[in-house]
Write an enzyme that holds these catalytic residues in place. Structure first.
Site, PDB file in Angstrom:
ATOM      1  CG  LEU A  10      -1.902  -1.081   1.403  1.00 61.17           C
ATOM      2  CD1 LEU A  10      -2.615  -0.970   2.750  1.00 61.17           C
ATOM      3  CD2 LEU A  10      -2.904  -1.062   0.258  1.00 61.17           C
ATOM      4  CG  HIS A  11       0.263   4.639  -2.433  1.00 59.30           C
ATOM      5  ND1 HIS A  11       1.333   4.850  -3.282  1.00 59.30           N
ATOM      6  CD2 HIS A  11      -0.781   4.298  -3.219  1.00 59.30           C
ATOM      7  CE1 HIS A  11       0.946   4.658  -4.521  1.00 59.30           C
ATOM      8  NE2 HIS A  11      -0.336   4.311  -4.522  1.00 59.30           N
TER       9      HIS A  11
END
Length: 112
Positions: A10-11
């Protein structure tokens, strides 16, 4: 039964990670996504989070095909909308092939 394990990042943004987690509460998932998971031989799907790295475990029927599931999802407008929404939060692993989202994990140890 077959087991598949995958990873994806995920970012690294705490607000985005929390939003991603909210989307993955069972009551928040689009019914079409749940139907797609169950319709193609997935018996159980779990996603775990460590930092910003996701790990997904699929338990499937013996006749399950990743390619058939991917093809069915590519033809499903609801799944395409879900995947597009999820890509807001997700990013490929540094070693992923071009266009690869979830990277299969290699089993290196097992004890029974």
């Amino acid at each position: 039964m077959k087991t598949y394990c995958f990873a994806l990042d995920l970012h690294d943004d705490p607000a985005l990670i929390e939003e991603y987690k909210r989307y993955h509460k069972l009551e928040n998932i689009c019914p079409a996504v749940l139907q797609s998971i169950r319709a193609h031989g997935v018996v159980s799907e779990e996603i775990y989070l460590a930092g910003n790295r996701l790990f997904m475990i699929l338990e499937t029927t013996d006749d399950f095909s990743l390619d058939a599931k991917a093809a069915a999802e590519a033809a499903n407008a609801d799944m395409q909308r879900w995947e597009e929404l999820m890509w807001k939060f997700q990013k490929p692993l540094p070693f992923a092939r071009s266009g690869q989202k979830w990277v299969p994990l290699e089993k290196i140890f097992e004890v029974s």
